[in-house]
Design a protein around this motif. Structure first.
Motif, PDB file in Angstrom:
ATOM      1  N   PRO A 253      -5.818  10.776  -5.835  1.00  0.00           N
ATOM      2  CA  PRO A 253      -7.284  10.947  -5.763  1.00  0.00           C
ATOM      3  C   PRO A 253      -7.901  11.345  -7.106  1.00  0.00           C
ATOM      4  O   PRO A 253      -8.968  10.853  -7.467  1.00  0.00           O
ATOM      5  CB  PRO A 253      -7.463  12.054  -4.720  1.00  0.00           C
ATOM      6  N   GLN A 254      -7.223  12.237  -7.848  1.00  0.00           N
ATOM      7  CA  GLN A 254      -7.749  12.642  -9.152  1.00  0.00           C
ATOM      8  C   GLN A 254      -7.666  11.508 -10.159  1.00  0.00           C
ATOM      9  O   GLN A 254      -8.571  11.317 -10.982  1.00  0.00           O
ATOM     10  CB  GLN A 254      -6.987  13.868  -9.665  1.00  0.00           C
ATOM     11  N   LEU A 255      -6.606  10.713 -10.099  1.00  0.00           N
ATOM     12  CA  LEU A 255      -6.465   9.575 -11.003  1.00  0.00           C
ATOM     13  C   LEU A 255      -7.568   8.557 -10.751  1.00  0.00           C
ATOM     14  O   LEU A 255      -8.146   7.998 -11.685  1.00  0.00           O
ATOM     15  CB  LEU A 255      -5.090   8.937 -10.822  1.00  0.00           C
ATOM     16  N   LEU A 256      -7.867   8.312  -9.495  1.00  0.00           N
ATOM     17  CA  LEU A 256      -8.948   7.401  -9.148  1.00  0.00           C
ATOM     18  C   LEU A 256     -10.281   7.915  -9.700  1.00  0.00           C
ATOM     19  O   LEU A 256     -11.060   7.143 -10.282  1.00  0.00           O
ATOM     20  CB  LEU A 256      -9.043   7.243  -7.628  1.00  0.00           C
ATOM     21  N   ALA A 257     -10.534   9.212  -9.546  1.00  0.00           N
ATOM     22  CA  ALA A 257     -11.793   9.792 -10.031  1.00  0.00           C
ATOM     23  C   ALA A 257     -11.923   9.653 -11.543  1.00  0.00           C
ATOM     24  O   ALA A 257     -12.988   9.303 -12.064  1.00  0.00           O
ATOM     25  CB  ALA A 257     -11.879  11.263  -9.623  1.00  0.00           C
ATOM     26  N   VAL A 258     -10.835   9.907 -12.256  1.00  0.00           N
ATOM     27  CA  VAL A 258     -10.858   9.821 -13.714  1.00  0.00           C
ATOM     28  C   VAL A 258     -11.128   8.390 -14.167  1.00  0.00           C
ATOM     29  O   VAL A 258     -11.963   8.147 -15.055  1.00  0.00           O
ATOM     30  CB  VAL A 258      -9.523  10.332 -14.296  1.00  0.00           C
ATOM     31  N   VAL A 259     -10.440   7.422 -13.569  1.00  0.00           N
ATOM     32  CA  VAL A 259     -10.586   6.026 -13.982  1.00  0.00           C
ATOM     33  C   VAL A 259     -11.981   5.499 -13.639  1.00  0.00           C
ATOM     34  O   VAL A 259     -12.609   4.806 -14.449  1.00  0.00           O
ATOM     35  CB  VAL A 259      -9.498   5.163 -13.328  1.00  0.00           C
ATOM     36  N   VAL A 260     -12.482   5.819 -12.462  1.00  0.00           N
ATOM     37  CA  VAL A 260     -13.808   5.344 -12.065  1.00  0.00           C
ATOM     38  C   VAL A 260     -14.886   5.931 -12.971  1.00  0.00           C
ATOM     39  O   VAL A 260     -15.783   5.212 -13.432  1.00  0.00           O
ATOM     40  CB  VAL A 260     -14.090   5.696 -10.585  1.00  0.00           C
ATOM     41  N   CYS A 261     -14.800   7.223 -13.269  1.00  0.00           N
ATOM     42  CA  CYS A 261     -15.808   7.850 -14.134  1.00  0.00           C
ATOM     43  C   CYS A 261     -15.721   7.295 -15.556  1.00  0.00           C
ATOM     44  O   CYS A 261     -16.749   7.062 -16.204  1.00  0.00           O
ATOM     45  CB  CYS A 261     -15.640   9.366 -14.141  1.00  0.00           C
ATOM     46  N   ALA A 262     -14.501   7.065 -16.049  1.00  0.00           N
ATOM     47  CA  ALA A 262     -14.347   6.500 -17.392  1.00  0.00           C
ATOM     48  C   ALA A 262     -14.818   5.056 -17.449  1.00  0.00           C
ATOM     49  O   ALA A 262     -15.219   4.567 -18.519  1.00  0.00           O
ATOM     50  CB  ALA A 262     -12.892   6.588 -17.825  1.00  0.00           C
ATOM     51  N   GLY A 263     -14.795   4.360 -16.316  1.00  0.00           N
ATOM     52  CA  GLY A 263     -15.196   2.960 -16.275  1.00  0.00           C
ATOM     53  C   GLY A 263     -16.662   2.729 -15.991  1.00  0.00           C
ATOM     54  O   GLY A 263     -17.100   1.578 -15.881  1.00  0.00           O
ATOM     55  N   LEU A 264     -17.453   3.802 -15.878  1.00  0.00           N
ATOM     56  CA  LEU A 264     -18.896   3.640 -15.689  1.00  0.00           C
ATOM     57  C   LEU A 264     -19.505   2.980 -16.917  1.00  0.00           C
ATOM     58  O   LEU A 264     -19.013   3.149 -18.039  1.00  0.00           O
ATOM     59  CB  LEU A 264     -19.556   4.998 -15.438  1.00  0.00           C
ATOM     60  N   PRO A 265     -20.590   2.238 -16.752  1.00  0.00           N
ATOM     61  CA  PRO A 265     -21.170   1.515 -17.891  1.00  0.00           C
ATOM     62  C   PRO A 265     -21.862   2.449 -18.884  1.00  0.00           C
ATOM     63  O   PRO A 265     -22.011   3.647 -18.645  1.00  0.00           O
ATOM     64  CB  PRO A 265     -22.182   0.583 -17.221  1.00  0.00           C
ATOM     65  N   THR A 266     -22.308   1.878 -19.981  1.00  0.00           N
ATOM     66  CA  THR A 266     -23.009   2.623 -21.023  1.00  0.00           C
ATOM     67  C   THR A 266     -24.300   3.228 -20.463  1.00  0.00           C
ATOM     68  O   THR A 266     -25.078   2.554 -19.790  1.00  0.00           O
ATOM     69  CB  THR A 266     -23.353   1.698 -22.201  1.00  0.00           C
ATOM     70  N   ALA A 267     -24.523   4.492 -20.784  1.00  0.00           N
ATOM     71  CA  ALA A 267     -25.724   5.182 -20.297  1.00  0.00           C
ATOM     72  C   ALA A 267     -26.965   4.692 -21.035  1.00  0.00           C
ATOM     73  O   ALA A 267     -26.911   4.412 -22.237  1.00  0.00           O
ATOM     74  CB  ALA A 267     -25.572   6.689 -20.483  1.00  0.00           C
ATOM     75  N   GLN A 268     -28.092   4.634 -20.326  1.00  0.00           N
ATOM     76  CA  GLN A 268     -29.330   4.227 -20.976  1.00  0.00           C
ATOM     77  C   GLN A 268     -29.799   5.260 -21.997  1.00  0.00           C
ATOM     78  O   GLN A 268     -30.628   4.970 -22.864  1.00  0.00           O
ATOM     79  CB  GLN A 268     -30.440   3.957 -19.950  1.00  0.00           C
ATOM     80  N   ASN A 269     -29.252   6.489 -21.929  1.00  0.00           N
ATOM     81  CA  ASN A 269     -29.560   7.495 -22.947  1.00  0.00           C
ATOM     82  C   ASN A 269     -29.179   6.998 -24.338  1.00  0.00           C
ATOM     83  O   ASN A 269     -29.784   7.406 -25.333  1.00  0.00           O
ATOM     84  CB  ASN A 269     -28.800   8.795 -22.663  1.00  0.00           C
ATOM     85  N   THR A 270     -28.164   6.140 -24.408  1.00  0.00           N
ATOM     86  CA  THR A 270     -27.743   5.597 -25.694  1.00  0.00           C
ATOM     87  C   THR A 270     -28.891   4.835 -26.352  1.00  0.00           C
ATOM     88  O   THR A 270     -29.160   4.996 -27.544  1.00  0.00           O
ATOM     89  CB  THR A 270     -26.547   4.652 -25.494  1.00  0.00           C
ATOM     90  N   PHE A 271     -29.562   4.012 -25.570  1.00  0.00           N
ATOM     91  CA  PHE A 271     -30.718   3.277 -26.098  1.00  0.00           C
ATOM     92  C   PHE A 271     -31.845   4.233 -26.487  1.00  0.00           C
ATOM     93  O   PHE A 271     -32.470   4.077 -27.536  1.00  0.00           O
ATOM     94  CB  PHE A 271     -31.220   2.265 -25.069  1.00  0.00           C
ATOM     95  N   ILE A 272     -32.093   5.245 -25.653  1.00  0.00           N
ATOM     96  CA  ILE A 272     -33.167   6.199 -25.944  1.00  0.00           C
ATOM     97  C   ILE A 272     -32.890   6.944 -27.242  1.00  0.00           C
ATOM     98  O   ILE A 272     -33.784   7.133 -28.075  1.00  0.00           O
ATOM     99  CB  ILE A 272     -33.339   7.192 -24.777  1.00  0.00           C
ATOM    100  N   PHE A 273     -31.639   7.371 -27.454  1.00  0.00           N
ATOM    101  CA  PHE A 273     -31.278   8.049 -28.705  1.00  0.00           C
ATOM    102  C   PHE A 273     -31.464   7.099 -29.892  1.00  0.00           C
ATOM    103  O   PHE A 273     -31.993   7.494 -30.932  1.00  0.00           O
ATOM    104  CB  PHE A 273     -29.827   8.523 -28.665  1.00  0.00           C
ATOM    105  N   GLY A 274     -30.992   5.862 -29.738  1.00  0.00           N
ATOM    106  CA  GLY A 274     -31.128   4.894 -30.818  1.00  0.00           C
ATOM    107  C   GLY A 274     -32.576   4.614 -31.156  1.00  0.00           C
ATOM    108  O   GLY A 274     -32.950   4.518 -32.332  1.00  0.00           O
ATOM    109  N   GLN A 275     -33.395   4.499 -30.126  1.00  0.00           N
ATOM    110  CA  GLN A 275     -34.815   4.245 -30.354  1.00  0.00           C
ATOM    111  C   GLN A 275     -35.486   5.434 -31.037  1.00  0.00           C
ATOM    112  O   GLN A 275     -36.302   5.267 -31.947  1.00  0.00           O
ATOM    113  CB  GLN A 275     -35.511   3.952 -29.023  1.00  0.00           C
ATOM    114  N   GLU A 276     -35.117   6.632 -30.637  1.00  0.00           N
ATOM    115  CA  GLU A 276     -35.709   7.841 -31.223  1.00  0.00           C
ATOM    116  C   GLU A 276     -35.398   7.937 -32.712  1.00  0.00           C
ATOM    117  O   GLU A 276     -36.263   8.322 -33.505  1.00  0.00           O
ATOM    118  CB  GLU A 276     -35.183   9.075 -30.494  1.00  0.00           C
ATOM    119  N   TYR A 277     -34.165   7.583 -33.090  1.00  0.00           N
ATOM    120  CA  TYR A 277     -33.772   7.696 -34.499  1.00  0.00           C
ATOM    121  C   TYR A 277     -33.881   6.370 -35.261  1.00  0.00           C
ATOM    122  O   TYR A 277     -33.561   6.308 -36.446  1.00  0.00           O
ATOM    123  CB  TYR A 277     -32.343   8.234 -34.603  1.00  0.00           C
ATOM    124  N   GLY A 278     -34.304   5.310 -34.569  1.00  0.00           N
ATOM    125  CA  GLY A 278     -34.531   4.039 -35.237  1.00  0.00           C
ATOM    126  C   GLY A 278     -33.276   3.333 -35.704  1.00  0.00           C
ATOM    127  O   GLY A 278     -33.282   2.670 -36.745  1.00  0.00           O
TER     128      GLY A 278
END
Length: 307
Positions: A253-278
């Motif tokens: 169960p813990q292995l499944l949780a780790v792999v699923v969380c690591a396999g989530l897609p890129t967060a939209q915060n990445t774009f927001i940070f990039g846009q903020e700093y240009g």
């Protein structure tokens, strides 16, 4: 809720943002204004509320270590690879690395964890790790590059939590949780309303950024880089998490949780940070869309195999 239904609102709001920009409904600076609203107001409110309500005890050390190792490996390789493979400037490398290794643990992670894992206990620890460790490192690097001479100054580092609303809100949220403090009802209701705008506004801004009237260097470089970022995010990061989890002898169960969380897609915060700093706006916006789309298949496959 099915796995597919967790993705549908993200796709719809991104398309709405693209259409609104294409039809001129947001004006020339619409995406930029939305992005700054999210970074300066809505995202800090959402982070503060989430962290202030999150217990800071009961950490699962070994699973979190496996996830942290996968994040460090991918972010580190992305930081190095952005320079060596694609000639990215120093100011662009942090945001490129974030696109490769910073997972969407909030609006997409929660429904997926509920559907696949049955609870969000481990996901809460992932949120803390990203917000309190990974994001400050990225923001510190971006802030350093915004300095005219790119130097690391002790005074500038010390003042970063005050100057950066994301870090300040995160620290205040953790402090409130540790002290057991609760906001007055009026303040809590106000922040709840404001935080509710963070995800939809970020996704609309993301979609608007996908509509480009004239291609830039960032746009021309994106296709090849997107393949690498997507592979790092959806294949390498969960693969490293799986290998480290096996080495640590995590139960299934813990292995499944780790792999699923690591396999989530890129967060939209990445774009927001990039846009903020240009920096890296085009490649990060496309990375969010592509990894979100493809992760529906990769997450379903990981869950089926590990179950």
């Amino acid at each position: 809720m099915s796995l597919l239904s967790a993705f549908v609102p993200i796709w719809i709001l991104t398309v709405v943002g693209y259409a609104a920009c294409r039809w001129g409904l947001l004006g020339e600076a619409g995406a930029a204004v939305l992005g700054r609203f999210v970074f300066q107001l809505a995202m800090p409110a959402a982070l503060f509320l989430a962290l202030s309500r999150m217990p800071l005890s009961g950490f699962a050390a070994r699973p979190l270590l496996a996830f942290a190792a996968s994040t460090a490996a991918v972010v580190g390789f992305g930081w190095f690879g952005a320079s060596r493979l694609f000639g990215r400037a120093p100011g662009e490398r942090p945001i490129w690395a974030m696109a490769a290794g910073y997972v969407n643990s909030a609006n997409l992670g929660i429904p997926i964890a509920t559907q696949v894992l049955g609870d969000v206990a481990f996901l809460a620890q992932v949120v803390l790790l990203q917000v309190l460790v990974v994001a400050p490192v990225i923001l510190l690097a971006l802030d350093r590059q915004s300095d005219p001479v790119g130097r690391v100054r002790a005074r500038r580092i010390a003042s970063l939590p005050v100057r950066n609303p994301v870090i300040l809100a995160s620290l205040l949220g953790v402090a409130c949780s540790a002290a057991g403090l609760r906001l007055p009802s009026a303040a809590d209701a106000t922040l709840t309303l404001l935080s509710g705008a963070a995800v939809p506004a970020a996704l609309v801004a993301l979609g608007a950024s996908l509509h480009r009237t004239s291609p830039s260097r960032d746009d021309r470089a994106a296709p090849v880089e997107l393949v690498v970022i997507t592979a790092l995010k959806l294949v390498v990061q969960p693969g490293v998490a799986y290998a480290v989890g096996l080495a640590l002898q995590l139960p299934a169960p813990q292995l499944l949780a780790v792999v699923v969380c690591a396999g989530l897609p890129t967060a939209q915060n990445t774009f927001i940070f990039g846009q903020e700093y240009g920096v890296g706006e085009a490649v990060t916006s496309r990375a969010v869309v592509l990894t979100t789309t493809l992760s529906l298949a990769t997450l379903a496959a990981a869950a089926a195999l590990l179950r």
